[in-house]
Enzyme design. Sequence first.
Site, PDB file in Angstrom:
ATOM      1  N   HIS A 319       6.071   1.740   6.690  1.00 17.64           N
ATOM      2  CA  HIS A 319       6.219   2.400   7.983  1.00 17.64           C
ATOM      3  C   HIS A 319       7.631   2.299   8.545  1.00 17.64           C
ATOM      4  CE1 HIS A 319       1.816   2.693   8.069  1.00 17.64           C
ATOM      5  NE2 HIS A 319       2.003   3.614   8.993  1.00 17.64           N
ATOM      6  N   GLY A 320       8.405   1.336   8.128  1.00 18.81           N
ATOM      7  CA  GLY A 320       9.756   1.297   8.669  1.00 18.81           C
ATOM      8  C   GLY A 320      10.502   0.026   8.329  1.00 18.81           C
TER       9      GLY A 320
END
Length: 474
Positions: A319-320
């Site tokens: 996700h990041g």
Amino acid sequence: MLFSSTVFLFLFLPIVLVLYFLSPRPFKNTVLLGASLLFYAWGEPRFAIVMLFSTAMNYVFALIVDAKREDTTKVKWIMGVMVCANLLLLGVFKYSNFIVDNINALLGTGIDIPKIPLPLGISFFTFHAISYVIDVYHKEKAQKNPINLALYIAFFPQLIAGPIVRYHTISDQLKMRYETFQRFAYGTKRFIMGLGKKMILANGCAYVADHIFAQNPGSMSTSLAWIGIIAYSLQIYFDFSGYSDMAIGLAKMFGFDFLENFNYPYISRSISEFWRRWHISLGSWFRDYVYIPLGGNRKGEMRTYWNLFIVWMATGIWHGASWTFIAWGLYYGAFIMLEKAFLGKLLNQLPRFIQHVYAVFIVIIGWVFFRSETFSYAYAYIQTMFGFNGTGMWDTQVSYYLTQYGVVILLAIIGSTPLLKLMIDKVEDRAETSQGIRIFGRDIAVTSYYAVILVITVVYMVSNSFNPFIYFRF
């Protein structure tokens, strides 16, 4: 290019539809591929080179795997190189700055690299490419036509923010599919519903969430903090599920069938159930391509927990490039482990309402980490939610947001449940026996319903020049 833009809705999509349906069958994929590359390159043409490189690289990997599949040892080495090459490509663009910053902080070094821009949707098209080669490894026939493979990876409905479409689910559709008026009509309605979710509900909740999260948690009231995180929880659901609805609808217009990506996750009664309903394509991807190959739950209890730890750390990293994302992934992994160990049995003995409150409460707390850029902000925000900062329960901002946006938040809460769908299904069931419904005309009523939503969303589009989707940055 955004689905929720006038350029897409009134220029790009109509032109692509006309060209597609006027083209002979052998050229339809070429038309879609050209449109998809234009769609992706609209804002940043240079990033299209990265995607095309990824496509070409995995096209070659799949051909090699297909040709050498009888040599088990060699194929396993090739698969290892393939996975490393794809993760290296993803890592360079998405994680280089994060890794260097952490090395500098840990070792006190002064390594300096330029800020590397993040190509839109790189996590999505990388996972598409990896799953393609893995499917070939698992006896799926390699795609010899580079246009068909490029279309699978670059197909504009799912290119930037999913859902993550498995190659084996649409491999036959890349060769032959059927477009009908009924499928096109369903796709149009599904697209309109997704657009309505985004423009009306997600953007309305986003205004509240963005303004509240821009404040110092130490100065906001407890009620304001809860309004902010509830608004964000609804925003991210309608933003992402709305995009998935639009992607599924657009694909249906062109004859493709995508699997569902959301199934009312906020009605869940456990965290395990939540993740069976939320971002289904990502969860199933990690299950089939990471968790099961690691051994799943087949190699003992401790190995099962270790495999879950790896999967949920990977989910956070996907996700990041941020420690808050990693913490968010491990947070869910911890609760899923607890539910598997003993918590699930305890929950099953409680009333359904209590189970539901538990799941929603855990999810909302998790979104604080997801939304926050730093641990200090997340910690301060959670403190405020539980009244530990001494600012009180209520302030004038709470009254303002409830007055101005309370209706939107309430509609979003209702929309996050199957209630509206059940009501529509009941009306359709009664259409066969109710004289009033027959006189008015069910089709006229349904068409008017979607037309009203479309008109409202167009008004929102015209008045809001920029409304990006949350998952574009992944």
